[in-house]
Motif scaffolding. Structure first.
Motif, mmCIF file in Angstrom:
data_model
loop_
_atom_site.group_PDB
_atom_site.id
_atom_site.type_symbol
_atom_site.label_atom_id
_atom_site.label_comp_id
_atom_site.label_asym_id
_atom_site.label_seq_id
_atom_site.Cartn_x
_atom_site.Cartn_y
_atom_site.Cartn_z
ATOM 1 N N MET A 1 43.622 11.329 6.263
ATOM 2 C CA MET A 1 42.591 10.319 6.481
ATOM 3 C C MET A 1 41.939 9.900 5.171
ATOM 4 O O MET A 1 41.603 8.724 4.978
ATOM 5 C CB MET A 1 41.551 10.840 7.473
ATOM 6 C CG MET A 1 42.112 11.049 8.873
ATOM 7 S SD MET A 1 40.904 11.627 10.107
ATOM 8 C CE MET A 1 39.943 10.135 10.369
ATOM 9 N N ALA A 2 41.764 10.833 4.243
ATOM 10 C CA ALA A 2 41.202 10.495 2.941
ATOM 11 C C ALA A 2 42.153 9.594 2.159
ATOM 12 O O ALA A 2 41.720 8.657 1.470
ATOM 13 C CB ALA A 2 40.908 11.766 2.152
ATOM 14 N N ALA B 1 44.283 7.483 3.425
ATOM 15 C CA ALA B 1 44.333 6.173 4.075
ATOM 16 C C ALA B 1 43.064 5.363 3.840
ATOM 17 O O ALA B 1 43.075 4.136 4.032
ATOM 18 C CB ALA B 1 44.569 6.344 5.572
ATOM 19 N N ASP B 2 41.984 6.022 3.414
ATOM 20 C CA ASP B 2 40.697 5.342 3.230
ATOM 21 C C ASP B 2 40.044 5.820 1.937
ATOM 22 O O ASP B 2 39.032 6.519 1.955
ATOM 23 C CB ASP B 2 39.790 5.629 4.434
ATOM 24 C CG ASP B 2 38.499 4.828 4.404
ATOM 25 O OD1 ASP B 2 38.383 3.917 3.566
ATOM 26 O OD2 ASP B 2 37.593 5.133 5.215
ATOM 27 N N PRO B 3 40.619 5.437 0.781
ATOM 28 C CA PRO B 3 40.097 5.952 -0.491
ATOM 29 C C PRO B 3 38.700 5.472 -0.826
ATOM 30 O O PRO B 3 38.050 6.041 -1.708
ATOM 31 C CB PRO B 3 41.118 5.432 -1.513
ATOM 32 C CG PRO B 3 41.748 4.239 -0.863
ATOM 33 C CD PRO B 3 41.779 4.552 0.602
ATOM 34 N N GLY B 4 38.199 4.445 -0.122
ATOM 35 C CA GLY B 4 36.860 3.953 -0.371
ATOM 36 C C GLY B 4 35.776 4.698 0.371
ATOM 37 O O GLY B 4 34.607 4.323 0.301
ATOM 38 N N THR B 5 36.143 5.767 1.081
ATOM 39 C CA THR B 5 35.178 6.613 1.787
ATOM 40 C C THR B 5 35.254 8.032 1.261
ATOM 41 O O THR B 5 36.346 8.589 1.127
ATOM 42 C CB THR B 5 35.454 6.608 3.308
ATOM 43 O OG1 THR B 5 35.236 5.292 3.822
ATOM 44 C CG2 THR B 5 34.541 7.581 4.036
ATOM 45 N N ASN C 1 38.454 11.430 -3.515
ATOM 46 C CA ASN C 1 37.367 11.217 -2.554
ATOM 47 C C ASN C 1 37.171 12.388 -1.600
ATOM 48 O O ASN C 1 36.552 12.230 -0.547
ATOM 49 C CB ASN C 1 37.620 9.940 -1.742
ATOM 50 C CG ASN C 1 38.942 9.954 -0.977
ATOM 51 O OD1 ASN C 1 39.913 10.562 -1.426
ATOM 52 N ND2 ASN C 1 38.992 9.262 0.147
ATOM 53 N N HIS D 1 43.219 5.692 13.285
ATOM 54 C CA HIS D 1 42.881 6.332 12.014
ATOM 55 C C HIS D 1 42.812 7.855 12.121
ATOM 56 O O HIS D 1 42.754 8.525 11.097
ATOM 57 C CB HIS D 1 41.563 5.789 11.460
ATOM 58 C CG HIS D 1 40.365 6.067 12.316
ATOM 59 N ND1 HIS D 1 39.801 5.117 13.143
ATOM 60 C CD2 HIS D 1 39.606 7.180 12.480
ATOM 61 C CE1 HIS D 1 38.757 5.627 13.770
ATOM 62 N NE2 HIS D 1 38.616 6.890 13.389
#
Length: 248
Positions: free
Chosen positions: A91-92, A94-98, A124, A223
């Protein structure tokens, strides 16, 4: 002595996850977890030795975290109980902006997640060792979380142990103070009685609203990856329930 049989203090004499990082500073309440610290592989121990001082920290309850310093100016999601860290890492990635603040007491899982984060270049991810309640209550500022994940928590199936379950009204009271308006609490479990309890306490809590159309359980969102453990349970006929509730 093999790495699998060594204690954390013997494995990490110069720093690493402590056995009881909060010590006697806080009340001895009923906890929803039991520390599991055996069977640390050589690779997991190596990751902790090299990366803990940069990407890991103990939940000692002695300071309020500066999440911008940890992650940069990005939204931060807290994940409570990440097992071996495969879902967290996916999950990290797939969503590097979080930013993902992942807390657990499982030393092998901590080492495994650190190794995965290094291998995948996941800047992240940060790994916290200790009690998630102390982390939230003592070390996170109000309204600082963009989301909260509780995936497959210990169901404590025996009736006399139900008081140990994490998702209870008092936990939601605390979570509501640390989640920003609009932040989503995402729970998942394959234990139907616990799923029903989660749904009931969330429905009754005034700070959260169900995002599922028509209420009830939600479909697993894309997600949240399907884990190997979850897939094995589904093959055996287990039913996995997702709950997605938004902070009002």
């Amino acid at each position: 002595m093999s790495p699998q049989s060594q204690t954390p203090s013997r494995l990490f004499p110069d720093g690493g996850p402590a056995a009881d990082p909060a010590g006697d500073h806080f009340e001895r309440r009923i906890r929803s977890f039991q520390p599991r610290r055996s069977r640390v592989t050589a690779g997991q121990a190596d990751a902790i030795r090299r990366l803990w001082s940069t990407w890991g920290f103990d939940v000692d309850g002695q300071r309020v975290l500066d999440l911008d310093a940890l992650f940069g100016a990005v939204p931060v999601v807290l994940e409570i109980g990440f097992g071996m860290g495969e879902t967290t890492a996916r999950m990290a990635a797939a969503d590097p902006g979080t930013g993902v603040l992942a807390v657990d007491v499982h030393t092998p899982g901590q080492g495994n997640l650190l190794a995965l984060a290094e291998r995948e270049g996941l800047a992240n991810v940060r790994v916290a060792n200790g009690d998630a309640v102390i982390l939230m209550r003592e070390m996170l500022a109000p309204a600082s979380l963009a989301g909260l994940r509780v995936y497959f928590p210990d169901p404590w199936p025996k009736k006399r142990h139900h008081k140990r379950r994490l998702v209870q009204p008092e936990f939601l009271d605390l979570a509501a103070t640390r989640m920003a308006p609009g932040a989503v609490l995402h729970c998942a479990t394959d234990w139907e009685p616990y799923a029903e309890q989660m749904l009931a306490v969330l429905d009754e809590h005034g700070a959260f609203e169900n995002t599922a159309p028509g209420g009830g359980f939600a479909e697993r969102p894309a997600h949240r990856p399907l884990t190997r453990f979850e897939g094995q349970g589904l093959d055996k006929g287990h039913v996995v329930r997702d709950l997605l509730f938004r902070r009002k």
